[in-house]
Structures are given as C-alpha cells and as structure tokens.
Design a protein around this motif. Structure first.
Motif, PDB file in Angstrom:
ATOM      1  N   PHE A 133       0.696  -1.095   0.266  1.00 60.37           N
ATOM      2  CA  PHE A 133       0.290  -0.084   0.165  1.00 60.37           C
ATOM      3  C   PHE A 133       1.132   1.526  -0.127  1.00 60.37           C
ATOM      4  CE2 PHE A 133      -3.161   2.909   1.874  1.00 60.37           C
ATOM      5  CZ  PHE A 133      -4.215   2.599   1.391  1.00 60.37           C
ATOM      6  N   ARG A 134       0.675   1.634  -1.634  1.00 60.75           N
ATOM      7  CA  ARG A 134       2.717   2.717  -1.673  1.00 60.75           C
ATOM      8  C   ARG A 134       1.781   3.824  -1.171  1.00 60.75           C
ATOM      9  NH1 ARG A 134       6.538   0.837  -3.475  1.00 60.75           N
ATOM     10  NH2 ARG A 134       7.246   2.969  -4.487  1.00 60.75           N
ATOM     11  N   MET A 135       2.541   5.029  -0.185  1.00 64.24           N
ATOM     12  CA  MET A 135       1.395   6.500   0.428  1.00 64.24           C
ATOM     13  C   MET A 135       2.191   6.969   0.728  1.00 64.24           C
ATOM     14  SD  MET A 135      -0.830   5.669   3.307  1.00 64.24           S
ATOM     15  CE  MET A 135      -1.850   7.062   3.700  1.00 64.24           C
ATOM     16  N   GLY A 136       2.648   8.381   0.393  1.00 67.24           N
ATOM     17  CA  GLY A 136       3.384   8.992   0.008  1.00 67.24           C
ATOM     18  C   GLY A 136       2.225  10.532   0.645  1.00 67.24           C
ATOM     19  N   ALA A 137       3.629  11.331   1.101  1.00 66.30           N
ATOM     20  CA  ALA A 137       2.778  13.018   1.477  1.00 66.30           C
ATOM     21  C   ALA A 137       3.677  13.741   1.101  1.00 66.30           C
ATOM     22  CB  ALA A 137       2.285  12.737   3.527  1.00 66.30           C
ATOM     23  N   ALA A 138       2.939  14.774   1.346  1.00 66.15           N
ATOM     24  CA  ALA A 138       4.030  16.245   1.701  1.00 66.15           C
ATOM     25  C   ALA A 138       3.336  17.528   2.253  1.00 66.15           C
ATOM     26  CB  ALA A 138       4.070  16.476   0.353  1.00 66.15           C
ATOM     27  N   VAL A 139       3.905  18.463   2.800  1.00 68.42           N
ATOM     28  CA  VAL A 139       3.777  19.009   3.605  1.00 68.42           C
ATOM     29  C   VAL A 139       3.976  20.191   3.045  1.00 68.42           C
ATOM     30  CG1 VAL A 139       3.819  20.311   6.114  1.00 68.42           C
ATOM     31  CG2 VAL A 139       3.550  17.583   6.742  1.00 68.42           C
ATOM     32  N   LEU A 140       2.898  21.259   3.075  1.00 69.77           N
ATOM     33  CA  LEU A 140       3.227  22.586   2.998  1.00 69.77           C
ATOM     34  C   LEU A 140       3.514  23.744   4.530  1.00 69.77           C
ATOM     35  CD1 LEU A 140       2.923  25.025   0.559  1.00 69.77           C
ATOM     36  CD2 LEU A 140       0.681  25.175   0.355  1.00 69.77           C
ATOM     37  N   THR A 141       4.447  24.322   4.273  1.00 72.62           N
ATOM     38  CA  THR A 141       4.770  24.982   5.367  1.00 72.62           C
ATOM     39  C   THR A 141       4.143  26.069   5.862  1.00 72.62           C
ATOM     40  OG1 THR A 141       7.267  25.824   5.463  1.00 72.62           O
ATOM     41  CG2 THR A 141       6.875  23.591   5.850  1.00 72.62           C
ATOM     42  N   SER A 142       4.554  27.557   6.714  1.00 73.23           N
ATOM     43  CA  SER A 142       4.081  28.249   6.699  1.00 73.23           C
ATOM     44  C   SER A 142       5.145  29.365   5.653  1.00 73.23           C
ATOM     45  CB  SER A 142       3.915  28.866   8.069  1.00 73.23           C
ATOM     46  OG  SER A 142       5.238  28.756   8.968  1.00 73.23           O
ATOM     47  N   SER A 143       6.305  28.950   5.612  1.00 72.66           N
ATOM     48  CA  SER A 143       7.355  29.392   4.796  1.00 72.66           C
ATOM     49  C   SER A 143       6.818  29.150   3.175  1.00 72.66           C
ATOM     50  CB  SER A 143       8.500  29.059   5.298  1.00 72.66           C
ATOM     51  OG  SER A 143       9.560  27.877   4.725  1.00 72.66           O
ATOM     52  N   GLY A 144       6.810  28.159   3.266  1.00 76.05           N
ATOM     53  CA  GLY A 144       5.708  27.885   1.385  1.00 76.05           C
ATOM     54  C   GLY A 144       7.030  27.239   1.102  1.00 76.05           C
ATOM     55  N   ALA A 145       7.801  26.742   1.993  1.00 77.21           N
ATOM     56  CA  ALA A 145       8.472  25.105   1.616  1.00 77.21           C
ATOM     57  C   ALA A 145       7.772  23.751   1.087  1.00 77.21           C
ATOM     58  CB  ALA A 145       9.382  24.589   2.829  1.00 77.21           C
ATOM     59  N   VAL A 146       7.844  22.963   0.739  1.00 80.77           N
ATOM     60  CA  VAL A 146       7.758  21.785   0.969  1.00 80.77           C
ATOM     61  C   VAL A 146       7.987  20.960   1.444  1.00 80.77           C
ATOM     62  CG1 VAL A 146       6.573  19.540  -0.928  1.00 80.77           C
ATOM     63  CG2 VAL A 146       5.628  22.423  -0.926  1.00 80.77           C
ATOM     64  N   VAL A 147       7.988  19.722   2.659  1.00 78.06           N
ATOM     65  CA  VAL A 147       8.298  18.700   3.245  1.00 78.06           C
ATOM     66  C   VAL A 147       7.799  17.265   2.959  1.00 78.06           C
ATOM     67  CG1 VAL A 147       9.652  18.015   5.630  1.00 78.06           C
ATOM     68  CG2 VAL A 147       9.271  20.127   4.848  1.00 78.06           C
ATOM     69  N   PRO A 148       8.805  16.873   1.824  1.00 77.64           N
ATOM     70  CA  PRO A 148       7.886  15.201   1.888  1.00 77.64           C
ATOM     71  C   PRO A 148       8.366  14.238   2.734  1.00 77.64           C
ATOM     72  CG  PRO A 148      10.347  15.414   0.495  1.00 77.64           C
ATOM     73  CD  PRO A 148      10.258  16.590   1.503  1.00 77.64           C
ATOM     74  N   GLY A 149       7.056  13.787   2.876  1.00 80.94           N
ATOM     75  CA  GLY A 149       7.207  11.844   3.747  1.00 80.94           C
ATOM     76  C   GLY A 149       7.190  10.229   2.914  1.00 80.94           C
ATOM     77  N   SER A 150       7.294  10.141   3.411  1.00 78.42           N
ATOM     78  CA  SER A 150       7.411   8.238   2.601  1.00 78.42           C
ATOM     79  C   SER A 150       6.970   7.060   3.377  1.00 78.42           C
ATOM     80  CB  SER A 150       7.958   7.973   1.349  1.00 78.42           C
ATOM     81  OG  SER A 150       8.431   8.322   0.347  1.00 78.42           O
ATOM     82  N   LEU A 151       6.127   6.819   3.531  1.00 74.18           N
ATOM     83  CA  LEU A 151       5.526   5.209   4.250  1.00 74.18           C
ATOM     84  C   LEU A 151       7.022   4.447   3.865  1.00 74.18           C
ATOM     85  CD1 LEU A 151       3.337   2.978   5.519  1.00 74.18           C
ATOM     86  CD2 LEU A 151       3.549   2.217   3.949  1.00 74.18           C
ATOM     87  N   VAL A 152       7.456   3.775   5.380  1.00 73.03           N
ATOM     88  CA  VAL A 152       8.354   3.037   5.661  1.00 73.03           C
ATOM     89  C   VAL A 152       7.700   2.049   6.843  1.00 73.03           C
ATOM     90  CG1 VAL A 152      10.532   2.886   6.689  1.00 73.03           C
ATOM     91  CG2 VAL A 152       9.806   5.534   5.693  1.00 73.03           C
TER      92      VAL A 152
END
Ligand SMILES: [Zn+2]
Length: 129
Positions: free
Chosen positions: A24-43
């Motif tokens: 079950f492949r999942m990815g995510a990303a956060v948009l931050t208050s400074s406009g950066a994008v931070v990714p994350g993957s299921l591990v």
C-alpha cells in the motif's frame, strides 16, 4: 511553493514508499508557513509495529526543520473505494503541529482529490489550544 507543488511532492514521495509487506504505497508532503514543501514516505519494517505513515514522516520532518505545517497532502490508493485520508494517529500529530485549520488533501493515483480541514476530520481531538 503552493498546494499544487505539495501535491506533486506527495505523488513523488509515494513512488519512494518502502512498502514490501502491505504493498500500500503512500506518500505525503507538507506545505509549510514559509512556503517550503517537506515530503514523507511510508516506511515499513519486518517488525510491523515499527512502520511509520508517510504523513507523520512529513510532519515530523517539518517540525525538525523548525517549520509549521499549513497543509498536508496524502497521495495513496483508495481505501474501500474512498479517498484515503490520514489515520487517527497522523491527524493527532497534525492537530498538535498545525491546529484545527490545517488543510488536509487526499489524492488518489488517478489524480482525483478532495480536501478537508483537520478540525473537521478530528473534531474532538485533544489540543493544547
Ligand atoms: Zn497515519
């Protein structure tokens, strides 16, 4: 960067998911208050309880970078035919770091998406205010 960039990052992170047990492949990303994008993957792990959802990887990385989340995008297969929104544990972490106004977006492999406020997904979660 904006929500569209975060969605692209979540889809890319889905491709990096380490999911040899569930598939079950999942990815995510956060948009931050400074406009950066931070990714994350299921591990996942052979010791199954050690798996970590993509959303929490992204949220913890955001906090580690000294940033605050304004949106959380989850890219994943559907669950029982419905878009897959974060699990309760990930919503609680999102509530802690981003509050009830955190925008949560779910997108499926076809690109269909929907969004909700975290406070509507976890209306009575404990929150420091
Ligand atoms: Zn989760």
């Amino acid at each position: 960067m904006d929500l569209e960039d975060a969605t692209k990052a979540a889809v890319e992170a889905r491709g990096r998911a380490y999911a040899p047990y569930s598939g079950f492949r999942m990815g995510a990303a956060v948009l931050t208050s400074s406009g950066a994008v931070v990714p994350g993957s299921l591990v996942e792990n052979v010791s199954l309880g050690l798996a970590m959802c993509a959303e929490r990887v992204a949220l913890f990385s955001t906090a580690s970078a000294g940033e605050r989340p304004t949106a959380l995008v989850v890219a994943s297969p559907r669950t029982s035919g419905a878009l897959t929104f974060p699990c309760g544990a990930c919503l609680q972490v999102g509530l802690e770091l981003g509050g009830r106004e955190l925008v949560v977006v779910a997108v499926d492999p076809d690109g269909t998406s929907d969004r909700a406020l975290l406070g509507d997904l976890l209306p009575r979660g404990p929150h420091k205010g």
